[in-house]
Write a protein that holds these residues in place. Structure first.
Motif, mmCIF file in Angstrom:
data_model
loop_
_atom_site.group_PDB
_atom_site.id
_atom_site.type_symbol
_atom_site.label_atom_id
_atom_site.label_comp_id
_atom_site.label_asym_id
_atom_site.label_seq_id
_atom_site.Cartn_x
_atom_site.Cartn_y
_atom_site.Cartn_z
ATOM 1 N N VAL A 149 -11.587 -9.898 29.299
ATOM 2 C CA VAL A 149 -10.952 -9.933 27.977
ATOM 3 C C VAL A 149 -11.834 -9.254 26.939
ATOM 4 C CG1 VAL A 149 -10.189 -11.463 26.129
ATOM 5 C CG2 VAL A 149 -9.587 -11.985 28.492
ATOM 6 N N SER A 150 -13.144 -9.506 27.006
ATOM 7 C CA SER A 150 -14.070 -8.885 26.055
ATOM 8 C C SER A 150 -14.058 -7.370 26.189
ATOM 9 C CB SER A 150 -15.484 -9.419 26.274
ATOM 10 O OG SER A 150 -15.543 -10.810 26.064
ATOM 11 N N THR A 151 -14.014 -6.890 27.429
ATOM 12 C CA THR A 151 -13.967 -5.444 27.642
ATOM 13 C C THR A 151 -12.696 -4.851 27.056
ATOM 14 O OG1 THR A 151 -15.242 -5.705 29.674
ATOM 15 C CG2 THR A 151 -14.078 -3.628 29.379
ATOM 16 N N GLY A 152 -11.568 -5.522 27.303
ATOM 17 C CA GLY A 152 -10.307 -5.047 26.741
ATOM 18 C C GLY A 152 -10.321 -5.045 25.224
ATOM 19 N N LEU A 153 -10.844 -6.130 24.649
ATOM 20 C CA LEU A 153 -10.918 -6.185 23.189
ATOM 21 C C LEU A 153 -11.886 -5.129 22.655
ATOM 22 C CD1 LEU A 153 -10.954 -10.061 22.587
ATOM 23 C CD2 LEU A 153 -9.055 -8.468 22.199
ATOM 24 N N GLY A 154 -12.999 -4.893 23.394
ATOM 25 C CA GLY A 154 -13.928 -3.844 22.981
ATOM 26 C C GLY A 154 -13.275 -2.485 22.982
ATOM 27 N N TRP A 155 -12.455 -2.225 24.017
ATOM 28 C CA TRP A 155 -11.720 -0.954 24.079
ATOM 29 C C TRP A 155 -10.710 -0.855 22.936
ATOM 30 C CZ3 TRP A 155 -11.991 3.525 26.657
ATOM 31 C CH2 TRP A 155 -10.877 4.364 26.642
ATOM 32 N N LEU A 156 -10.003 -1.968 22.680
ATOM 33 C CA LEU A 156 -8.983 -1.960 21.626
ATOM 34 C C LEU A 156 -9.618 -1.780 20.244
ATOM 35 C CD1 LEU A 156 -6.045 -2.385 20.695
ATOM 36 C CD2 LEU A 156 -6.511 -4.858 20.675
ATOM 37 N N PHE A 157 -10.574 -2.647 19.936
ATOM 38 C CA PHE A 157 -11.183 -2.578 18.608
ATOM 39 C C PHE A 157 -12.133 -1.389 18.491
ATOM 40 C CE2 PHE A 157 -10.261 -7.244 18.827
ATOM 41 C CZ PHE A 157 -9.276 -7.234 17.856
#
Length: 434
Positions: A149-157
């Protein structure tokens, strides 16, 4: 291999999340293991409190109990009764021991009566370990989910974070480059945009100066070629006459004299053109502290030596200093005095130097024939020769004077002189006092 900033942000976020999750997993696993052991110890303690008062009764059927747990009763070093699995002699309290290759968690307590009796109660530690393993697996699963989830949020943000830089790249890559937006809301992007904007402005200014210099050079070359073509054509004609006609000594001498005069004119013009070009190539680094009075005095002495009967008077304070181009000022004053003598017929010149704040004014008055009012602006043009100008000039002397005045942040102009001739005024701006 090159990665986008967005991918780097996502990777950094994943790495940070991995480190945090790993640390939390270790701490949580230790806490879970310790908590399960404590719970097991509490169960054994409770069971021990229930069995101790009934130890005598318990002895009669211990050998019939299930192997799910073990109980051993001792009196001193003697085993009074035990389950099939006999526990070792331990001190009071909890401990983990190996019995026949199987790990047990054991709690031992002692009773003080007529006979000292110790009762050890144990259960297989594998039960607590299984619970611990299961819970630790859950922790690992949750940690992996958190990393994902953190990786996905890092990619998104990360995409949103680098958007100002992407927009900045688009603006700068445009043809022509657009002025970058300096109010993106991201401090680093704004600072970068300001730096790029300043760089683009400097590049544009340099390009404008280069274009202006090229335009000036083209015009300069065109006008120079035009002005030199006439005397060179005349020289070629004279040479053809000398080479094709049988002339008498007097005629040959006349043509040779004309060639000499024309050659002198060409040489004078080329020298003036060289000085003009040098002035246009001068920069701020060439400026040094200069005494204007001393420059005028040197120019006056040179003019007196070159022109017999000329008197030059300097009216000024002992010293007037400014940051200037000394060679350029010397050239301008020499041309001003030569112009007054050669074209104005003057034999007396007064040079006045004044300072008013940052403005230094040099006034050259002569007693010559003066200058018609309609020619007072035109004489500063390159190759312009006044109606009363003497022969042999290049038409560049006063252009050099005006150029130096402009290089020093001022101007040059003519007015009437109280001596009866022309007054040349050079206004120079002292940049060091600003």
């Amino acid at each position: 291999m090159r990665f986008s900033l967005r991918a780097r942000v996502a990777a950094a976020t994943a790495l940070g999340a991995t480190l945090v999750v790993a640390a939390l997993a270790v701490v949580t696993s230790v806490a879970i293991s310790r908590n399960n052991v404590n719970q097991l110890d509490e169960r054994l303690t409770t069971a021990s409190q229930a069995l101790v008062p009934n130890a005598a009764v318990l002895e009669t059927f211990l050998d019939q109990l299930s192997a799910a747990f073990a109980v051993t009763i001792r009196t001193g070093d003697t085993v009074r009764a035990s389950t099939p699995i006999q526990l070792p002699d331990l001190g009071e309290g909890s401990a983990t021991v190996d019995v026949n290759g199987q790990r047990f968690r054991v709690y031992t307590t002692k009773t003080v009566s007529l006979v000292d009796i110790s009762i050890a109660i144990g259960v297989p530690a594998i039960e607590a370990q299984q619970v611990t393993d299961e819970q630790q697996k859950q922790v690992i699963f949750v940690g992996l989910c958190a990393i994902a989830v953190s990786t996905g949020l890092g990619w998104l943000f990360g995409g949103r974070a680098v958007r100002p830089l992407v927009e900045l790249t688009r603006q700068v890559s445009a043809q022509p480059p657009m002025p970058p937006d300096t109010k993106t809301g991201v401090r680093e992007a704004d600072e970068l945009a300001i730096a790029i904007g300043g760089m683009l402005q400097r590049v544009n200014d340099a390009q404008d100066r280069t274009n202006a210099a090229l335009s000036t050079a083209r015009d300069f070359a065109a006008v120079s070629a035009h002005e030199l073509r006439t005397p060179l054509t005349a020289m070629r004609t004279d040479i053809e006459v000398l080479s094709t006609l049988d002339l008498g000594p007097a005629q040959r001498q006349e043509i040779l004299g004309d060639l000499e005069r024309t050659q002198g004119r060409v040489e004078t013009t080329l020298g003036a053109l060289e000085r003009l070009a040098s002035g246009e190539l001068s920069s701020d680094s060439d400026r040094v502290p200069t005494d204007v009075v001393e420059i005028c005095d040197i120019a006056a002495q040179d003019a007196i030596r070159q022109h017999r009967g000329l008197a030059v008077h300097i009216d000024s304070e002992p010293s007037v200093s400014m940051r200037a181009l000394p060679t350029g000022l010397r050239l301008a004053m020499g041309n001003a005095l030569t112009n007054a003598v050669r074209h104005g017929g003057a034999d007396a010149v007064t040079i006045t130097i004044e300072r008013d704040g940052t403005l230094v004014t040099v006034i050259v008055d002569d007693n010559g024939t003066g200058l018609p009012e309609e020619e007072r602006s035109s004489v500063f043009e390159r190759f312009y020769r006044g109606a009363a100008a003497a022969k042999g000039g290049s038409g560049l002397g006063l252009a050099l004077v005006e150029q130096q005045a402009e290089l020093h942040g001022g101007r040059a102009y003519f007015t009437d002189s109280p001596l009866g001739g022309a007054r040349l005024v050079l206004e120079l701006e002292d940049q060091t006092l600003k």
